[in-house]
Write a protein that holds these residues in place. Structure first.
Motif, PDB file in Angstrom:
ATOM      1  N   LEU A  55       0.826  -1.209   0.000  1.00 23.98           N
ATOM      2  CA  LEU A  55       0.000   0.000   0.000  1.00 23.98           C
ATOM      3  C   LEU A  55       0.861   1.261   0.000  1.00 23.98           C
ATOM      4  CD1 LEU A  55      -2.808   1.327   0.267  1.00 23.98           C
ATOM      5  CD2 LEU A  55      -2.550   1.140   2.755  1.00 23.98           C
ATOM      6  N   SER A  56       2.029   1.203   0.673  1.00 26.80           N
ATOM      7  CA  SER A  56       2.863   2.390   0.831  1.00 26.80           C
ATOM      8  C   SER A  56       3.418   2.909  -0.485  1.00 26.80           C
ATOM      9  CB  SER A  56       4.025   2.095   1.792  1.00 26.80           C
ATOM     10  OG  SER A  56       4.814   1.027   1.309  1.00 26.80           O
ATOM     11  N   VAL A  57       3.467   2.083  -1.536  1.00 22.57           N
ATOM     12  CA  VAL A  57       4.059   2.539  -2.798  1.00 22.57           C
ATOM     13  C   VAL A  57       3.027   2.747  -3.904  1.00 22.57           C
ATOM     14  CG1 VAL A  57       6.253   1.442  -2.261  1.00 22.57           C
ATOM     15  CG2 VAL A  57       4.589   0.199  -3.616  1.00 22.57           C
ATOM     16  N   THR A  58       1.745   2.524  -3.614  1.00 17.41           N
ATOM     17  CA  THR A  58       0.728   2.727  -4.652  1.00 17.41           C
ATOM     18  C   THR A  58       0.689   4.185  -5.106  1.00 17.41           C
ATOM     19  OG1 THR A  58      -0.973   3.011  -2.935  1.00 17.41           O
ATOM     20  CG2 THR A  58      -0.720   0.807  -3.888  1.00 17.41           C
ATOM     21  N   ASP A  59       0.877   5.101  -4.168  1.00 15.51           N
ATOM     22  CA  ASP A  59       0.877   6.516  -4.533  1.00 15.51           C
ATOM     23  C   ASP A  59       2.007   6.827  -5.511  1.00 15.51           C
ATOM     24  OD1 ASP A  59      -0.511   8.912  -4.207  1.00 15.51           O
ATOM     25  OD2 ASP A  59       1.016   9.707  -2.867  1.00 15.51           O
ATOM     26  N   TYR A 105       7.337  17.046  12.996  1.00 12.81           N
ATOM     27  CA  TYR A 105       7.562  15.678  12.529  1.00 12.81           C
ATOM     28  C   TYR A 105       6.320  15.140  11.830  1.00 12.81           C
ATOM     29  CZ  TYR A 105       4.761  14.378  16.595  1.00 12.81           C
ATOM     30  OH  TYR A 105       3.730  14.263  17.507  1.00 12.81           O
ATOM     31  N   GLU A 106       6.525  14.075  11.076  1.00 13.27           N
ATOM     32  CA  GLU A 106       5.451  13.230  10.553  1.00 13.27           C
ATOM     33  C   GLU A 106       5.710  11.814  11.050  1.00 13.27           C
ATOM     34  OE1 GLU A 106       2.800  14.032   9.055  1.00 13.27           O
ATOM     35  OE2 GLU A 106       3.174  16.021   8.189  1.00 13.27           O
ATOM     36  N   ARG A 107       4.641  11.029  11.126  1.00 13.81           N
ATOM     37  CA  ARG A 107       4.786   9.657  11.639  1.00 13.81           C
ATOM     38  C   ARG A 107       4.083   8.677  10.706  1.00 13.81           C
ATOM     39  NH1 ARG A 107       3.616   7.220  17.716  1.00 13.81           N
ATOM     40  NH2 ARG A 107       3.226   5.065  17.061  1.00 13.81           N
ATOM     41  N   LEU A 108       4.749   7.536  10.476  1.00 16.60           N
ATOM     42  CA  LEU A 108       4.184   6.496   9.626  1.00 16.60           C
ATOM     43  C   LEU A 108       4.321   5.156  10.332  1.00 16.60           C
ATOM     44  CD1 LEU A 108       2.991   5.620   6.918  1.00 16.60           C
ATOM     45  CD2 LEU A 108       5.302   5.421   6.031  1.00 16.60           C
ATOM     46  N   ASP A 109       3.179   4.532  10.648  1.00 16.84           N
ATOM     47  CA  ASP A 109       3.191   3.191  11.227  1.00 16.84           C
ATOM     48  C   ASP A 109       1.962   2.435  10.733  1.00 16.84           C
ATOM     49  OD1 ASP A 109       0.906   3.648  12.986  1.00 16.84           O
ATOM     50  OD2 ASP A 109       2.256   4.830  14.234  1.00 16.84           O
ATOM     51  N   GLU A 112      -4.803   7.424   3.215  1.00 18.97           N
ATOM     52  CA  GLU A 112      -4.818   8.842   2.871  1.00 18.97           C
ATOM     53  C   GLU A 112      -3.851   9.630   3.747  1.00 18.97           C
ATOM     54  OE1 GLU A 112      -7.377   7.009   3.651  1.00 18.97           O
ATOM     55  OE2 GLU A 112      -8.486   6.770   1.759  1.00 18.97           O
ATOM     56  N   GLU A 113      -3.800   9.267   5.035  1.00 24.75           N
ATOM     57  CA  GLU A 113      -2.906   9.966   5.953  1.00 24.75           C
ATOM     58  C   GLU A 113      -1.447   9.653   5.645  1.00 24.75           C
ATOM     59  OE1 GLU A 113      -4.475   8.337   9.507  1.00 24.75           O
ATOM     60  OE2 GLU A 113      -5.941   9.932   9.817  1.00 24.75           O
ATOM     61  N   ARG A 114      -1.197   8.425   5.209  1.00 27.03           N
ATOM     62  CA  ARG A 114       0.170   8.042   4.840  1.00 27.03           C
ATOM     63  C   ARG A 114       0.671   8.910   3.693  1.00 27.03           C
ATOM     64  NH1 ARG A 114       1.451   2.433   6.080  1.00 27.03           N
ATOM     65  NH2 ARG A 114       2.617   2.270   4.143  1.00 27.03           N
ATOM     66  N   PHE A 115      -0.138   9.020   2.650  1.00 28.01           N
ATOM     67  CA  PHE A 115       0.280   9.782   1.485  1.00 28.01           C
ATOM     68  C   PHE A 115       0.415  11.266   1.821  1.00 28.01           C
ATOM     69  CE2 PHE A 115      -2.327   6.309  -0.742  1.00 28.01           C
ATOM     70  CZ  PHE A 115      -1.248   5.454  -0.733  1.00 28.01           C
ATOM     71  N   ALA A 116      -0.490  11.764   2.690  1.00 24.12           N
ATOM     72  CA  ALA A 116      -0.398  13.169   3.093  1.00 24.12           C
ATOM     73  C   ALA A 116       0.882  13.419   3.877  1.00 24.12           C
ATOM     74  CB  ALA A 116      -1.625  13.554   3.927  1.00 24.12           C
ATOM     75  N   GLY A 121       5.786  -0.226   6.537  1.00 24.23           N
ATOM     76  CA  GLY A 121       5.723   0.526   5.300  1.00 24.23           C
ATOM     77  C   GLY A 121       6.924   1.352   4.944  1.00 24.23           C
ATOM     78  N   GLY A 122       8.075   1.126   5.576  1.00 25.65           N
ATOM     79  CA  GLY A 122       9.259   1.851   5.147  1.00 25.65           C
ATOM     80  C   GLY A 122       9.725   1.404   3.775  1.00 25.65           C
ATOM     81  N   VAL A 123       9.394   0.162   3.407  1.00 25.41           N
ATOM     82  CA  VAL A 123       9.847  -0.389   2.132  1.00 25.41           C
ATOM     83  C   VAL A 123       9.190   0.341   0.968  1.00 25.41           C
ATOM     84  CG1 VAL A 123       9.795  -2.435   0.681  1.00 25.41           C
ATOM     85  CG2 VAL A 123      10.300  -2.657   3.105  1.00 25.41           C
ATOM     86  N   GLY A 124       9.999   0.712  -0.012  1.00 32.75           N
ATOM     87  CA  GLY A 124       9.472   1.293  -1.236  1.00 32.75           C
ATOM     88  C   GLY A 124       9.255   2.791  -1.205  1.00 32.75           C
ATOM     89  N   LEU A 125       9.418   3.440  -0.065  1.00 34.81           N
ATOM     90  CA  LEU A 125       9.159   4.870   0.018  1.00 34.81           C
ATOM     91  C   LEU A 125      10.302   5.671  -0.597  1.00 34.81           C
ATOM     92  CD1 LEU A 125       7.694   5.302   3.620  1.00 34.81           C
ATOM     93  CD2 LEU A 125       6.480   5.108   1.458  1.00 34.81           C
ATOM     94  N   ASN A 126       9.927   6.763  -1.232  1.00 34.60           N
ATOM     95  CA  ASN A 126      10.902   7.696  -1.785  1.00 34.60           C
ATOM     96  C   ASN A 126      10.878   8.942  -0.919  1.00 34.60           C
ATOM     97  OD1 ASN A 126      12.349   9.609  -3.242  1.00 34.60           O
ATOM     98  ND2 ASN A 126      11.677   8.814  -5.212  1.00 34.60           N
ATOM     99  N   LEU A 127      11.909   9.109  -0.085  1.00 34.00           N
ATOM    100  CA  LEU A 127      11.965  10.228   0.849  1.00 34.00           C
ATOM    101  C   LEU A 127      13.293  10.957   0.693  1.00 34.00           C
ATOM    102  CD1 LEU A 127      10.422   8.378   3.919  1.00 34.00           C
ATOM    103  CD2 LEU A 127       9.323  10.186   2.597  1.00 34.00           C
ATOM    104  N   VAL A 128      13.589  11.352  -0.538  1.00 36.00           N
ATOM    105  CA  VAL A 128      14.862  12.003  -0.817  1.00 36.00           C
ATOM    106  C   VAL A 128      14.924  13.409  -0.235  1.00 36.00           C
ATOM    107  CG1 VAL A 128      15.342  10.659  -2.883  1.00 36.00           C
ATOM    108  CG2 VAL A 128      14.018  12.764  -3.075  1.00 36.00           C
TER     109      VAL A 128
END
Length: 711
Positions: free
Chosen positions: A96-100, A408-412, A418-422, A455-462
């Motif tokens: 789900l974390s990389v669908t966006d 900060y932002e938090r992802l768990d 929707e909140e993840r993508f925001a 959900g850390g896998v696949g995220l682009n946080l450059v």
């Protein structure tokens, strides 16, 4: 023909055909596929490789990390639609974390590729199905309109299982499985549902970690791609048994030959590239990375909790060392010890009640003390990814950030899509800039908190240029979230490890497991982001016990028990860590904050080493204890009030016993317990607790696990 000969023959055919096609194929332009992006050289080569394998009818693995494999996969789908005139449909499965990311890259670089994001609540998905049905029903037989309202259906693993009755009806012309390490377990439900129910003859698996633990997981991925070639697991392991298990006794030359054959075979089915090799060849430019491991000491409270845990679990450790216990039991002990290394408040009964914000949160953890100083130095113009393993740890870190008033932002796992993508979009806004009269904290968050299990896998946080890991022994691919295509800043990676604890042993053993990836697919160890060493395999756990002899518990009780870390030294350490960002190659003598993961000695007798360590530990652990209560029975640390209460309890006990004696009553409770001497021992899953004492006192009976009561 022997199994390994068949694999080699198949690889020979593919390599030969691939060479001919590479010589004959003209150089293509992305515009030929209606791709609006400018592909980097390695991406263009990757797309050409994927096209040649498609033409050969070979399913493959694209094994890159942080090198734009999503864009390469989208380019392949565009080639199939535009050049091969394939009507599809195409299926993309991913977390789900990389669908966006898939949606945004498709919209930006392949606007003519119709993508349907099949993600959402049950009612929303039912509405999408109804719209598909109405679309198909409204088409006339002679219509030139595509038979489906999409070219690509994008969904997640979980929804593929939930809606398998619907999704398995489509004959998928081509399927892409992103973060395909989810398929490393051939016994998983997902693996078998996709293989048995879905029609997907043509497949591409994408993963940054094709080998994580062993050759069984590698076989699972290869068998999913090409089951007729890679056949059964037994055949695969039998053909490469020396490579899989060095304890078979074969000489080094045999192992080297098997690795050579396996590497050649995999080269036909897997395109494996690492950033370091592409940067060395000059085909890719990325800013440099400085990776430092900071050895954090245990502060007094942490030390007490850690020693208390060790003492309570000595009987289990001894049983395991003698072969009388199982690996799973020890695995639970390892988890508890690692929790103590992060923060003592992860245990119930340690955190003061009622909870109040204060410096105690920082002062009770060596890792948090160091992190506090690091963030103070980084707050001026840098962005930080902060990884931790458990949500409870994130709670503590969140309290810490609130205390210091950092944004900060938090992802768990509890965060909705929707909140993840925001949160990702908020953190990925333009980098914070210092300007006169403007608070730098207001432009975008300073820290991004991530649970490694969610959900850390696949995220682009450059947008971040600093990656800090609280549990580096389990945080896979953390560095790759920031150091990837699109990064323009020098990246600093900081691993916080509690020195002279079980964490240091795990780090050393994890580095050795990376050797398998290097041997099989020639992977650069420095480019790999760690193995999954959180399992309970006997080999791993025995190596942890083996490593315990490097610690000297007596030293843990020496010196001033009230000793606090020198703030000046912490500040100097933080300054050195931050300044290392500018030092591409440090002098060996200056790298005192790093550990050498390969310096653990082997070849010694496990039992004798461990028993000698236990003797030292017994001498050191006669004092310096802290009680740890079961969940729901929280209390303060011992103070004058609790000491008085303990004295009162003992007087009441003596009064009760004297009354029993006067009435002629004799207790049948066991005087010499056969289990842990402290009835407050932690409740570990899969462990049987031995409860002793007054059987009329129900307070000592656990409700959270199996209990044996002797009466």
């Amino acid at each position: 023909m022997k199994y390994d000969k068949k694999l080699t023959a198949a690889a020979n055919y593919i390599h030969a055909a691939d060479s001919r096609a590479a010589d004959e194929a003209p150089i293509f332009e992305p515009s030929d596929f209606e791709i609006t992006a400018t592909l980097k050289p390695h991406q263009g080569d990757g797309v050409s490789w994927l096209i040649r394998r498609y033409q050969l009818g070979v399913n493959v693995i694209l094994g890159t990390m942080g090198l734009g494999k999503t864009l390469q996969a989208i380019s392949l789908l565009c080639y199939l639609k535009v050049c091969r005139k394939s009507p599809g449909p195409f299926l993309v499965l991913c977390p789900l974390s990389v669908t966006d990311g898939w949606v945004s890259e498709t919209a930006n670089f392949a606007p003519n590729l119709r993508l349907l994001r099949y993600v959402g609540e049950k009612d929303y998905r039912r509405k999408l199905r109804e719209e598909m049905h109405d679309y198909v029903k409204g088409l006339s037989i002679s219509s030139d309109v595509p038979s489906l309202p999409f070219d690509v259906l994008l969904t997640t693993y979980d929804i593929a299982l939930i809606d398998q009755d619907f999704l398995s009806q489509f004959p998928w012309h081509y399927t892409i499985i992103d973060e395909a390490q989810r398929l490393k377990n051939p016994s998983s439900v997902l693996y078998n549902v996709l293989r048995e129910r879905f029609v997907m003859p043509r497949k591409l698996l994408m993963t940054g970690t094709p080998i994580q633990n062993n050759l069984t997981e590698l076989w699972a991925l290869m068998h999913f791609c090409m089951p007729m070639i890679f056949r059964t697991l037994e055949q695969f392991l039998s053909a490469f048994k020396e490579a899989a298990d060095p304890s078979t006794g074969k000489d080094a030359e045999n192992r080297k030959e098997q690795f050579k054959i396996l590497k050649y075979v995999l080269g036909a089915f897997m395109l494996r590239r690492t950033k370091s090799k592409l940067m060395e060849s000059g085909t890719l430019f990325l800013p440099p990375v400085t990776e430092i491991t900071v050895m954090a000491p245990l502060v007094p409270l942490q030390k007490k909790v850690y020693m208390s845990l060790l003492r309570k679990e000595l009987s289990k450790l001894l049983a395991f060392a003698s072969g009388a216990s199982n690996a799973q039991s020890l695995h639970n002990i390892v988890i508890q010890l690692r929790k103590a290394c992060s923060h003592p408040y992860l245990f119930p009964g340690i955190e003061p009640e009622p909870y109040q914000e204060g410096e105690h949160l920082v002062q009770t953890s060596g890792k948090l003390l160091i992190l506090d100083h690091l963030l103070q130095k980084l707050h001026d113009g840098h962005r930080v990814l902060l990884f931790a393993q458990m949500n409870h740890t994130l709670d503590i870190l969140q309290d810490f950030l609130e205390l210091r008033k950092y944004t900060y932002e938090r992802l768990d796992g509890s965060i909705r899509a929707e909140e993840r993508f925001a949160a990702i979009r908020s953190f990925s806004r333009e980098s914070r800039k210092k300007s006169y009269g403007v608070d730098a904290n207001q432009s975008s968050p300073f820290v991004f908190l991530i649970s490694t299990r969610a959900g850390g896998v696949g995220l682009n946080l450059v947008a971040a240029d600093t990656v800090t890991r609280l549990n580096p022994q389990v945080d896979k691919q953390a560095l790759q979230r920031a150091h990837r295509i699109g990064q323009s800043n020098h990246v600093l990676s900081i691993n916080l490890v509690s020195g002279r604890t079980i964490e240091e042993v795990i780090m050393r053993r994890a580095a050795r497991k990376l050797q398998l990836s290097h041997n099989v697919i020639g992977e650069d160890i420095l480019d790999h982001e760690g193995s999954n060493i959180g399992g309970a395999e006997a080999g791993y756990l025995k190596s942890v016990i083996f490593g315990l002899h490097v610690f000297y518990p007596i030293e843990m009780n020496e010196g001033n028990s009230d000793n606090q870390l020198n703030m000046g030294e912490l500040t100097a350490l933080a300054e050195k860590v931050i300044s290392s960002r500018r030092e591409l190659q440090s002098d060996v003598g200056d790298r005192k904050f790093e550990i050498n993961p390969m310096d653990l000695q082997d070849g010694h007798d496990l039992a004798s080493l461990y028993m000698s360590w236990v003797e030292k530990f017994k001498q050191a652990s006669l004092t310096d204890d802290v009680g740890i209560l079961e969940p729901g029975n929280r209390r303060h640390l011992p103070d004058e009030k609790h000491i008085k209460a303990e004295v009162a309890r003992k007087k009441a006990e003596e009064k009760k016993l004297s009354k029993w004696e006067a009435l002629g009553y004799h207790s049948l409770s066991i005087s010499n317990p056969i289990g842990p001497a402290d009835h407050n021992a932690l409740s570990d899953t899969g462990t049987v607790h031995f409860v002793y004492g007054d059987c009329t006192n129900t307070a000592v009976v656990y409700s959270s696990g199996p209990t044996v009561i002797f009466r």
